[in-house]
Motif scaffolding. Structure first.
Motif, PDB file in Angstrom:
ATOM      1  N   MET A 186       7.475  41.332  -8.097  1.00 26.60           N
ATOM      2  CA  MET A 186       8.624  40.876  -7.078  1.00 26.60           C
ATOM      3  C   MET A 186       8.651  42.196  -5.982  1.00 26.60           C
ATOM      4  O   MET A 186       8.807  43.222  -6.302  1.00 26.60           O
ATOM      5  CB  MET A 186      10.066  40.906  -7.585  1.00 26.60           C
ATOM      6  CG  MET A 186      10.062  39.685  -8.608  1.00 26.60           C
ATOM      7  SD  MET A 186      11.591  39.199  -8.559  1.00 26.60           S
ATOM      8  CE  MET A 186      12.080  38.089  -7.387  1.00 26.60           C
ATOM      9  N   SER A 187       8.465  41.920  -4.747  1.00 28.44           N
ATOM     10  CA  SER A 187       8.443  42.940  -3.756  1.00 28.44           C
ATOM     11  C   SER A 187       9.748  43.706  -3.627  1.00 28.44           C
ATOM     12  O   SER A 187       9.783  44.935  -3.135  1.00 28.44           O
ATOM     13  CB  SER A 187       8.095  42.468  -2.438  1.00 28.44           C
ATOM     14  OG  SER A 187       8.822  41.256  -2.052  1.00 28.44           O
ATOM     15  N   ASP A 188      10.921  43.037  -3.957  1.00 25.04           N
ATOM     16  CA  ASP A 188      12.224  43.844  -3.691  1.00 25.04           C
ATOM     17  C   ASP A 188      12.903  44.326  -5.044  1.00 25.04           C
ATOM     18  O   ASP A 188      13.909  44.622  -4.940  1.00 25.04           O
ATOM     19  CB  ASP A 188      13.078  42.655  -3.022  1.00 25.04           C
ATOM     20  CG  ASP A 188      13.435  41.547  -3.746  1.00 25.04           C
ATOM     21  OD1 ASP A 188      12.842  41.252  -4.841  1.00 25.04           O
ATOM     22  OD2 ASP A 188      14.512  40.834  -3.271  1.00 25.04           O
ATOM     23  N   CYS A 189      12.165  44.352  -5.838  1.00 22.80           N
ATOM     24  CA  CYS A 189      12.625  44.769  -7.268  1.00 22.80           C
ATOM     25  C   CYS A 189      12.374  46.170  -7.675  1.00 22.80           C
ATOM     26  O   CYS A 189      11.251  46.533  -7.644  1.00 22.80           O
ATOM     27  CB  CYS A 189      11.970  43.782  -8.450  1.00 22.80           C
ATOM     28  SG  CYS A 189      12.506  44.414 -10.104  1.00 22.80           S
ATOM     29  N   ILE A 190      13.408  47.237  -7.619  1.00 26.03           N
ATOM     30  CA  ILE A 190      13.183  48.568  -7.901  1.00 26.03           C
ATOM     31  C   ILE A 190      12.276  48.629  -9.072  1.00 26.03           C
ATOM     32  O   ILE A 190      11.677  49.772  -9.305  1.00 26.03           O
ATOM     33  CB  ILE A 190      14.497  49.069  -7.863  1.00 26.03           C
ATOM     34  CG1 ILE A 190      14.121  50.843  -7.895  1.00 26.03           C
ATOM     35  CG2 ILE A 190      15.483  48.765  -8.809  1.00 26.03           C
ATOM     36  CD1 ILE A 190      13.595  51.296  -6.726  1.00 26.03           C
ATOM     37  N   PHE A 191      12.852  48.118 -10.344  1.00 21.37           N
ATOM     38  CA  PHE A 191      12.065  48.353 -11.469  1.00 21.37           C
ATOM     39  C   PHE A 191      10.482  48.066 -11.423  1.00 21.37           C
ATOM     40  O   PHE A 191       9.851  48.665 -12.001  1.00 21.37           O
ATOM     41  CB  PHE A 191      12.789  47.468 -12.508  1.00 21.37           C
ATOM     42  CG  PHE A 191      14.149  48.276 -12.803  1.00 21.37           C
ATOM     43  CD1 PHE A 191      14.575  49.414 -12.545  1.00 21.37           C
ATOM     44  CD2 PHE A 191      14.710  47.732 -13.824  1.00 21.37           C
ATOM     45  CE1 PHE A 191      15.902  49.942 -12.902  1.00 21.37           C
ATOM     46  CE2 PHE A 191      16.134  48.304 -14.273  1.00 21.37           C
ATOM     47  CZ  PHE A 191      16.525  49.338 -13.724  1.00 21.37           C
ATOM     48  N   CYS A 192      10.178  47.047 -10.515  1.00 26.99           N
ATOM     49  CA  CYS A 192       8.825  46.491 -10.314  1.00 26.99           C
ATOM     50  C   CYS A 192       8.060  47.749  -9.529  1.00 26.99           C
ATOM     51  O   CYS A 192       6.918  47.876  -9.987  1.00 26.99           O
ATOM     52  CB  CYS A 192       8.743  45.198  -9.540  1.00 26.99           C
ATOM     53  SG  CYS A 192       8.989  43.592 -10.866  1.00 26.99           S
ATOM     54  N   ALA A 193       8.818  48.158  -8.622  1.00 20.25           N
ATOM     55  CA  ALA A 193       8.209  49.328  -8.024  1.00 20.25           C
ATOM     56  C   ALA A 193       8.100  50.480  -8.768  1.00 20.25           C
ATOM     57  O   ALA A 193       7.083  51.158  -8.642  1.00 20.25           O
ATOM     58  CB  ALA A 193       9.117  49.558  -6.856  1.00 20.25           C
ATOM     59  N   ILE A 194       9.198  50.851  -9.696  1.00 24.10           N
ATOM     60  CA  ILE A 194       8.830  51.908 -10.655  1.00 24.10           C
ATOM     61  C   ILE A 194       7.422  51.518 -11.704  1.00 24.10           C
ATOM     62  O   ILE A 194       6.685  52.475 -11.807  1.00 24.10           O
ATOM     63  CB  ILE A 194      10.156  52.123 -11.607  1.00 24.10           C
ATOM     64  CG1 ILE A 194      11.192  52.624 -10.721  1.00 24.10           C
ATOM     65  CG2 ILE A 194       9.879  53.060 -12.902  1.00 24.10           C
ATOM     66  CD1 ILE A 194      12.636  52.775 -11.119  1.00 24.10           C
ATOM     67  N   VAL A 195       7.550  50.405 -12.141  1.00 23.84           N
ATOM     68  CA  VAL A 195       6.640  50.092 -12.871  1.00 23.84           C
ATOM     69  C   VAL A 195       5.033  50.190 -12.252  1.00 23.84           C
ATOM     70  O   VAL A 195       4.121  50.763 -12.821  1.00 23.84           O
ATOM     71  CB  VAL A 195       6.557  48.471 -13.448  1.00 23.84           C
ATOM     72  CG1 VAL A 195       5.325  48.045 -14.087  1.00 23.84           C
ATOM     73  CG2 VAL A 195       7.599  48.579 -14.430  1.00 23.84           C
ATOM     74  N   ALA A 196       4.853  49.806 -10.951  1.00 23.58           N
ATOM     75  CA  ALA A 196       3.700  49.875 -10.156  1.00 23.58           C
ATOM     76  C   ALA A 196       3.836  51.442  -9.522  1.00 23.58           C
ATOM     77  O   ALA A 196       2.622  51.805  -8.719  1.00 23.58           O
ATOM     78  CB  ALA A 196       4.015  48.931  -9.110  1.00 23.58           C
ATOM     79  N   GLU A 197       4.636  52.330  -9.905  1.00 16.89           N
ATOM     80  CA  GLU A 197       4.482  53.910  -9.507  1.00 16.89           C
ATOM     81  C   GLU A 197       4.266  53.843  -7.970  1.00 16.89           C
ATOM     82  O   GLU A 197       3.852  54.959  -7.431  1.00 16.89           O
ATOM     83  CB  GLU A 197       3.389  54.522 -10.060  1.00 16.89           C
ATOM     84  CG  GLU A 197       3.189  54.400 -11.546  1.00 16.89           C
ATOM     85  CD  GLU A 197       2.060  55.379 -12.122  1.00 16.89           C
ATOM     86  OE1 GLU A 197       1.734  56.378 -11.930  1.00 16.89           O
ATOM     87  OE2 GLU A 197       1.310  54.503 -12.954  1.00 16.89           O
ATOM     88  N   GLU A 198       5.323  52.910  -7.385  1.00 21.02           N
ATOM     89  CA  GLU A 198       5.599  52.994  -5.982  1.00 21.02           C
ATOM     90  C   GLU A 198       6.914  53.410  -5.548  1.00 21.02           C
ATOM     91  O   GLU A 198       7.210  53.600  -4.476  1.00 21.02           O
ATOM     92  CB  GLU A 198       5.280  51.677  -5.496  1.00 21.02           C
ATOM     93  CG  GLU A 198       4.087  51.154  -5.525  1.00 21.02           C
ATOM     94  CD  GLU A 198       3.818  49.426  -5.399  1.00 21.02           C
ATOM     95  OE1 GLU A 198       4.853  48.777  -5.304  1.00 21.02           O
ATOM     96  OE2 GLU A 198       2.723  48.766  -5.143  1.00 21.02           O
ATOM     97  N   ALA A 199       7.781  53.689  -6.527  1.00 19.65           N
ATOM     98  CA  ALA A 199       9.177  54.389  -6.196  1.00 19.65           C
ATOM     99  C   ALA A 199       9.316  55.290  -7.429  1.00 19.65           C
ATOM    100  O   ALA A 199       8.830  55.513  -8.489  1.00 19.65           O
ATOM    101  CB  ALA A 199      10.253  53.467  -6.828  1.00 19.65           C
ATOM    102  N   PRO A 200      10.148  56.570  -6.912  1.00 17.01           N
ATOM    103  CA  PRO A 200      10.137  57.743  -7.912  1.00 17.01           C
ATOM    104  C   PRO A 200      11.093  57.374  -9.105  1.00 17.01           C
ATOM    105  O   PRO A 200      11.731  56.408  -9.062  1.00 17.01           O
ATOM    106  CB  PRO A 200      10.706  58.606  -7.083  1.00 17.01           C
ATOM    107  CG  PRO A 200      11.621  57.999  -6.030  1.00 17.01           C
ATOM    108  CD  PRO A 200      10.676  56.712  -5.845  1.00 17.01           C
ATOM    109  N   SER A 201      10.623  57.947 -10.028  1.00 17.74           N
ATOM    110  CA  SER A 201      11.460  57.780 -11.401  1.00 17.74           C
ATOM    111  C   SER A 201      10.694  59.047 -12.319  1.00 17.74           C
ATOM    112  O   SER A 201       9.967  59.635 -12.198  1.00 17.74           O
ATOM    113  CB  SER A 201      11.169  56.558 -12.161  1.00 17.74           C
ATOM    114  OG  SER A 201       9.681  56.534 -12.764  1.00 17.74           O
ATOM    115  N   LEU A 202      11.793  59.234 -13.285  1.00 21.50           N
ATOM    116  CA  LEU A 202      11.600  60.007 -14.364  1.00 21.50           C
ATOM    117  C   LEU A 202      10.854  59.354 -15.376  1.00 21.50           C
ATOM    118  O   LEU A 202      11.763  59.145 -16.535  1.00 21.50           O
ATOM    119  CB  LEU A 202      12.907  60.965 -14.624  1.00 21.50           C
ATOM    120  CG  LEU A 202      13.365  61.891 -13.420  1.00 21.50           C
ATOM    121  CD1 LEU A 202      14.599  62.634 -13.869  1.00 21.50           C
ATOM    122  CD2 LEU A 202      12.160  63.218 -13.313  1.00 21.50           C
ATOM    123  N   THR A 203       9.763  58.983 -15.466  1.00 26.67           N
ATOM    124  CA  THR A 203       9.347  58.186 -16.472  1.00 26.67           C
ATOM    125  C   THR A 203       8.934  58.947 -17.525  1.00 26.67           C
ATOM    126  O   THR A 203       8.490  60.085 -17.377  1.00 26.67           O
ATOM    127  CB  THR A 203       8.182  57.412 -16.009  1.00 26.67           C
ATOM    128  OG1 THR A 203       8.506  56.481 -14.965  1.00 26.67           O
ATOM    129  CG2 THR A 203       7.309  56.385 -17.005  1.00 26.67           C
TER     130      THR A 203
END
Length: 141
Positions: free
Chosen positions: A1-18
């Motif tokens: 999903m293009s607007d899902c922040i968790f999908c972006a984290i999974v895809a490494e397209e959004a910052p996170s402390l993974t």
């Protein structure tokens, strides 16, 4: 999903402390932690909530959450842990990608301000409970 922040984290397209990645799950620190070490575990495949997630993804998320609960309690010195899933806006879900909270618990108000949102020492109405049990039994067959 293009607007899902968790999908972006999974895809490494959004910052996170993974802190964990495997074939089916990703885990990262919650940016609005309830306590020190508060983690979120998500399936790589997008599912809106508990009602939609596949059995296999749910199993993988729960097993990953247990693994992380064991690890984080030792790392932060917690005495316990809560696993929490919020399903639907009325149940406090704010990101509509299934996720499991792993919340370390410490037992002192300074480090651990969380309280139960209900009183587990107050019994329910027996007649109402019996009606719900009957209706659930009928539905589940």
């Amino acid at each position: 999903m293009s607007d899902c922040i968790f999908c972006a984290i999974v895809a490494e397209e959004a910052p996170s402390l993974t802190v964990h990645r495997d074939e089916t799950t990703v885990a990262f620190l919650d940016i609005h932690p309830a306590t020190e070490g508060h983690l979120l575990v998500v399936p790589r495949r997008h599912s809106t909530d508990l009602m939609e997630i596949s059995d296999s993804d749910l199993t993988d998320v729960v097993l990953t959450a247990r693994r992380l609960a064991r690890a984080v309690t030792g790392v932060v010195g917690a005495q316990g842990v809560n696993l929490l899933n919020c399903c639907g806006a009325e149940a406090w879900q704010t990101v509509f990608h299934f996720h499991m909270h792993v919340i370390p618990r410490f037992g002192d108000k300074e480090r651990d301000p969380l309280e139960l949102p209900w009183r587990p020492d107050v019994p329910g109405d027996p007649d109402s409970m019996q009606q719900v049990a009957t209706r659930l039994g009928d539905r589940l067959g």
